[in-house]
Design an enzyme around this catalytic site. Sequence first.
Site, PDB file in Angstrom:
ATOM      1  N   TRP A 155       0.829  -1.211   0.000  1.00  0.00           N
ATOM      2  CA  TRP A 155       0.000   0.000   0.000  1.00  0.00           C
ATOM      3  C   TRP A 155       0.861   1.257   0.000  1.00  0.00           C
ATOM      4  O   TRP A 155       0.621   2.190   0.764  1.00  0.00           O
ATOM      5  CB  TRP A 155      -0.994   0.003   1.176  1.00  0.00           C
ATOM      6  CG  TRP A 155      -2.002  -1.071   0.997  1.00  0.00           C
ATOM      7  CD1 TRP A 155      -2.069  -2.254   1.658  1.00  0.00           C
ATOM      8  CD2 TRP A 155      -3.077  -1.079   0.029  1.00  0.00           C
ATOM      9  NE1 TRP A 155      -3.115  -3.003   1.168  1.00  0.00           N
ATOM     10  CE2 TRP A 155      -3.758  -2.306   0.179  1.00  0.00           C
ATOM     11  CE3 TRP A 155      -3.518  -0.169  -0.936  1.00  0.00           C
ATOM     12  CZ2 TRP A 155      -4.852  -2.649  -0.619  1.00  0.00           C
ATOM     13  CZ3 TRP A 155      -4.607  -0.508  -1.711  1.00  0.00           C
ATOM     14  CH2 TRP A 155      -5.256  -1.738  -1.552  1.00  0.00           C
ATOM     15  N   GLN A 336     -26.290  11.577  -2.167  1.00  0.00           N
ATOM     16  CA  GLN A 336     -27.712  11.369  -1.828  1.00  0.00           C
ATOM     17  C   GLN A 336     -28.574  12.498  -2.401  1.00  0.00           C
ATOM     18  O   GLN A 336     -29.667  12.246  -2.919  1.00  0.00           O
ATOM     19  CB  GLN A 336     -27.854  11.299  -0.295  1.00  0.00           C
ATOM     20  CG  GLN A 336     -29.244  10.933   0.183  1.00  0.00           C
ATOM     21  CD  GLN A 336     -29.618   9.488  -0.156  1.00  0.00           C
ATOM     22  OE1 GLN A 336     -28.757   8.677  -0.494  1.00  0.00           O
ATOM     23  NE2 GLN A 336     -30.903   9.182  -0.102  1.00  0.00           N
ATOM     24  N   LEU A 338     -27.945  14.271  -5.021  1.00  0.00           N
ATOM     25  CA  LEU A 338     -28.031  14.104  -6.476  1.00  0.00           C
ATOM     26  C   LEU A 338     -28.846  12.865  -6.862  1.00  0.00           C
ATOM     27  O   LEU A 338     -29.207  12.689  -8.031  1.00  0.00           O
ATOM     28  CB  LEU A 338     -26.625  14.039  -7.100  1.00  0.00           C
ATOM     29  CG  LEU A 338     -26.059  15.395  -7.536  1.00  0.00           C
ATOM     30  CD1 LEU A 338     -25.673  16.259  -6.350  1.00  0.00           C
ATOM     31  CD2 LEU A 338     -24.845  15.208  -8.439  1.00  0.00           C
ATOM     32  N   GLY A 339     -29.091  12.006  -5.888  1.00  0.00           N
ATOM     33  CA  GLY A 339     -29.934  10.832  -6.125  1.00  0.00           C
ATOM     34  C   GLY A 339     -29.350   9.932  -7.203  1.00  0.00           C
ATOM     35  O   GLY A 339     -28.127   9.758  -7.296  1.00  0.00           O
ATOM     36  N   GLU A 363      -2.797   6.885   6.483  1.00  0.00           N
ATOM     37  CA  GLU A 363      -2.102   7.787   7.424  1.00  0.00           C
ATOM     38  C   GLU A 363      -2.636   7.648   8.853  1.00  0.00           C
ATOM     39  O   GLU A 363      -2.828   8.627   9.579  1.00  0.00           O
ATOM     40  CB  GLU A 363      -2.160   9.226   6.915  1.00  0.00           C
ATOM     41  CG  GLU A 363      -1.574   9.322   5.507  1.00  0.00           C
ATOM     42  CD  GLU A 363      -0.591  10.427   5.303  1.00  0.00           C
ATOM     43  OE1 GLU A 363      -0.157  11.043   6.281  1.00  0.00           O
ATOM     44  OE2 GLU A 363      -0.224  10.657   4.141  1.00  0.00           O
ATOM     45  N   GLY A 364      -2.856   6.390   9.225  1.00  0.00           N
ATOM     46  CA  GLY A 364      -3.408   6.074  10.535  1.00  0.00           C
ATOM     47  C   GLY A 364      -4.911   5.947  10.391  1.00  0.00           C
ATOM     48  O   GLY A 364      -5.573   6.908   9.980  1.00  0.00           O
ATOM     49  N   THR A 365      -5.466   4.771  10.677  1.00  0.00           N
ATOM     50  CA  THR A 365      -6.923   4.624  10.570  1.00  0.00           C
ATOM     51  C   THR A 365      -7.568   5.587  11.560  1.00  0.00           C
ATOM     52  O   THR A 365      -6.950   5.987  12.559  1.00  0.00           O
ATOM     53  CB  THR A 365      -7.371   3.190  10.925  1.00  0.00           C
ATOM     54  OG1 THR A 365      -7.015   2.951  12.297  1.00  0.00           O
ATOM     55  CG2 THR A 365      -6.724   2.146  10.029  1.00  0.00           C
ATOM     56  N   GLU A 367      -9.671   4.895  13.652  1.00  0.00           N
ATOM     57  CA  GLU A 367      -9.737   4.234  14.967  1.00  0.00           C
ATOM     58  C   GLU A 367      -8.444   4.524  15.742  1.00  0.00           C
ATOM     59  O   GLU A 367      -8.478   4.838  16.940  1.00  0.00           O
ATOM     60  CB  GLU A 367      -9.926   2.710  14.800  1.00  0.00           C
ATOM     61  CG  GLU A 367     -11.316   2.289  14.338  1.00  0.00           C
ATOM     62  CD  GLU A 367     -11.563   2.482  12.838  1.00  0.00           C
ATOM     63  OE1 GLU A 367     -10.622   2.852  12.106  1.00  0.00           O
ATOM     64  OE2 GLU A 367     -12.703   2.252  12.395  1.00  0.00           O
TER      65      GLU A 367
HETATM   66  N1  CAA Z   1       6.750  12.374  16.265  1.00  0.00           N
HETATM   67  C1  CAA Z   1       7.884  11.997  16.896  1.00  0.00           C
HETATM   68  N2  CAA Z   1       7.941  11.012  17.810  1.00  0.00           N
HETATM   69  C2  CAA Z   1       6.802  10.371  18.086  1.00  0.00           C
HETATM   70  C3  CAA Z   1       5.584  10.693  17.484  1.00  0.00           C
HETATM   71  C4  CAA Z   1       5.584  11.755  16.553  1.00  0.00           C
HETATM   72  N3  CAA Z   1       4.474  12.122  15.927  1.00  0.00           N
HETATM   73  N4  CAA Z   1       4.621   9.878  17.952  1.00  0.00           N
HETATM   74  C5  CAA Z   1       5.212   9.068  18.841  1.00  0.00           C
HETATM   75  N5  CAA Z   1       6.534   9.376  18.923  1.00  0.00           N
HETATM   76  C6  CAA Z   1       7.521   8.770  19.811  1.00  0.00           C
HETATM   77  C7  CAA Z   1       7.010   8.850  21.259  1.00  0.00           C
HETATM   78  O1  CAA Z   1       7.353  10.093  21.838  1.00  0.00           O
HETATM   79  C8  CAA Z   1       7.724   7.685  21.909  1.00  0.00           C
HETATM   80  O2  CAA Z   1       9.062   8.086  22.179  1.00  0.00           O
HETATM   81  P1  CAA Z   1       9.639   7.979  23.700  1.00  0.00           P
HETATM   82  O3  CAA Z   1       9.582   6.525  24.023  1.00  0.00           O
HETATM   83  O4  CAA Z   1      11.035   8.527  23.596  1.00  0.00           O
HETATM   84  O5  CAA Z   1       8.742   8.815  24.543  1.00  0.00           O
HETATM   85  C9  CAA Z   1       7.800   6.662  20.779  1.00  0.00           C
HETATM   86  O6  CAA Z   1       7.674   7.390  19.548  1.00  0.00           O
HETATM   87  C10 CAA Z   1       6.707   5.634  20.882  1.00  0.00           C
HETATM   88  O7  CAA Z   1       5.474   6.311  20.800  1.00  0.00           O
HETATM   89  P2  CAA Z   1       4.115   5.648  21.255  1.00  0.00           P
HETATM   90  O8  CAA Z   1       4.253   5.097  22.630  1.00  0.00           O
HETATM   91  O9  CAA Z   1       3.037   6.631  21.020  1.00  0.00           O
HETATM   92  O10 CAA Z   1       3.967   4.446  20.230  1.00  0.00           O
HETATM   93  P3  CAA Z   1       2.885   3.301  20.156  1.00  0.00           P
HETATM   94  O11 CAA Z   1       3.590   2.107  19.678  1.00  0.00           O
HETATM   95  O12 CAA Z   1       2.086   3.289  21.403  1.00  0.00           O
HETATM   96  O13 CAA Z   1       1.831   3.696  18.995  1.00  0.00           O
HETATM   97  C11 CAA Z   1       0.626   4.700  17.301  1.00  0.00           C
HETATM   98  C12 CAA Z   1       1.766   4.685  18.312  1.00  0.00           C
HETATM   99  C13 CAA Z   1      -0.025   6.037  17.521  1.00  0.00           C
HETATM  100  C14 CAA Z   1      -0.431   3.635  17.398  1.00  0.00           C
HETATM  101  C15 CAA Z   1       1.329   4.610  15.978  1.00  0.00           C
HETATM  102  O14 CAA Z   1       1.805   3.325  15.808  1.00  0.00           O
HETATM  103  C16 CAA Z   1       0.512   5.057  14.793  1.00  0.00           C
HETATM  104  O15 CAA Z   1       0.352   6.238  14.567  1.00  0.00           O
HETATM  105  N6  CAA Z   1       0.027   4.080  14.005  1.00  0.00           N
HETATM  106  C17 CAA Z   1      -0.572   4.357  12.706  1.00  0.00           C
HETATM  107  C18 CAA Z   1       0.474   4.229  11.631  1.00  0.00           C
HETATM  108  C19 CAA Z   1       0.154   4.981  10.381  1.00  0.00           C
HETATM  109  O16 CAA Z   1      -0.286   6.121  10.444  1.00  0.00           O
HETATM  110  N7  CAA Z   1       0.400   4.363   9.247  1.00  0.00           N
HETATM  111  C20 CAA Z   1       0.182   5.027   7.992  1.00  0.00           C
HETATM  112  C21 CAA Z   1       1.045   4.463   6.948  1.00  0.00           C
HETATM  113  S1  CAA Z   1       1.610   5.589   5.772  1.00  0.00           S
HETATM  114  C22 CAA Z   1       0.356   5.936   4.714  1.00  0.00           C
HETATM  115  O17 CAA Z   1      -0.764   5.568   4.865  1.00  0.00           O
HETATM  116  C23 CAA Z   1       0.798   6.872   3.665  1.00  0.00           C
HETATM  117  C24 CAA Z   1       0.426   6.645   2.274  1.00  0.00           C
HETATM  118  O18 CAA Z   1       0.999   5.870   1.529  1.00  0.00           O
HETATM  119  C25 CAA Z   1      -0.575   7.610   1.703  1.00  0.00           C
END
Ligand code: CAA
Length: 399
Positions: A155, A336, A338-339, A363-365, A367
């Site tokens: 993806w 809707q 525009l039916g 870019e992150g679901t 949820e």
């Molecule tokens: N910037 C910098 N550092 C960050 C950060 C950010 N935005 N978010 C978290 N961190 C750091 C935290 O500060 C933490 O660091 P420390 O341990 O030093 O404090 C570390 O990263 C771990 O952070 P979390 O504890 O928040 O991590 P987690 O494992 O609990 O989960 C999550 C985080 C929010 C669930 C994350 O995994 C997430 O955002 N998941 C979704 C992934 C995603 O968006 N994928 C999209 C794919 S790309 C795409 O879709 C693009 C495309 O092609 C169009």
Amino acid sequence: MFAALTEHQVETQTLARSIAERLRETVVAADRAGRPAEGVAAELASAGLLGLCLPRRYGGLGADYLALGLACEELEAVDATLRVVLSVHLALHALGIFQWGTESQRERWLPALARGERLGMFGLTDAGAGSDPANLDSTAQKVADGYVLNGLKRWISLAGQADQILWIARTDATAPANEGLSAFILDTRTHGVSTGPIEGKVGLRAMHTGWVRCQDVHVPGTDRLGDEGEGFKIAMACLDNGRYTVGAGAAGTIRAALRLSKAYAQQRETFGRPLATRQLIQQKVAHMARDYELTRLLYLQAGWLKNRGQRNTRETSLLKWQATDTAFAAADSALQILGAEGYSDAQPIERIWRNARVGAIYEGTNEIHQLIQAGYALGDRRDALLRCELPAYDAQAWS
Ligand code: CAA
């Protein structure tokens, strides 16, 4: 905070609107044919949009981050794929190098990206890890003069088109999951890299989406972005930029849905009166108008924070969630209104509706974004200062 737009911001808006209009026919035809549109990146590049908010010393246009949001809204008001190209190339890839790269990496990679001579993409999602990228399987094994990459990314927007990818892989299997990842700038022509398309997408048909595989691919140590173990933070910081552009773009979808609804509801009559006089139709239109304004306020706020060099993880996550949910709702309401007319590709709302559906997934679901917001609201999540923040906008230094 919300002073009038600057001259430069208005110019960017106008520029993006005219480029999007110029590309309208091309992307609509490509969407119908179910194949990536040709010439989109070249057209965005010729207007300087691919390097919009990079300083001029790196070949960029020297605009600020708010201008980036405004451009995204204009591009997506015509077709979401135009905005996705900018999001992936500039927000997820080039700004990542700008934020985390050494000066020699910036000088080496950014000018060609800013001018659109090379296109960049973002390689986080693994075959087995999308929402939970800390647990991805791709590996980067350290060798004498660099790393050997193995793994399969799925993806990936612009796979098969882009020249380079920000590749996130595990360098340390013994470290806690999110501390064992590192980021690499990888040229897709490197021996052992292969790509292929993902067919049959619901929407975003006018652009490339696919997979990228690395099989024993050698990258020199100088192409690692950031320190070893910083890959997760780098990816998340890139997503702060990407989510900003997704949210700003969604304002364009809402605007387009509202425009089509208004035009149809004011001329189509039922039971002797225009649809626009019916309260149930007015309610849908009112929701669209409200959601457009809210989305715009949220992205202006997120862009303003970016301009000041302030971390905006909370704001970009909230924006992305709210904007993409309401953009799909707006597209659905417009269809809707525009039916039956809206239920075929004779009307643009069919394409807009299909394109908007992915907003709650990539870019992150949404949820995941609700969990992130709950974390902030409950005080479980706090943002520390990063080793490298996205540089604050500085009009003098950028020009
Ligand atoms: N910037 C910098 N550092 C960050 C950060 C950010 N935005 N978010 C978290 N961190 C750091 C935290 O500060 C933490 O660091 P420390 O341990 O030093 O404090 C570390 O990263 C771990 O952070 P979390 O504890 O928040 O991590 P987690 O494992 O609990 O989960 C999550 C985080 C929010 C669930 C994350 O995994 C997430 O955002 N998941 C979704 C992934 C995603 O968006 N994928 C999209 C794919 S790309 C795409 O879709 C693009 C495309 O092609 C169009």
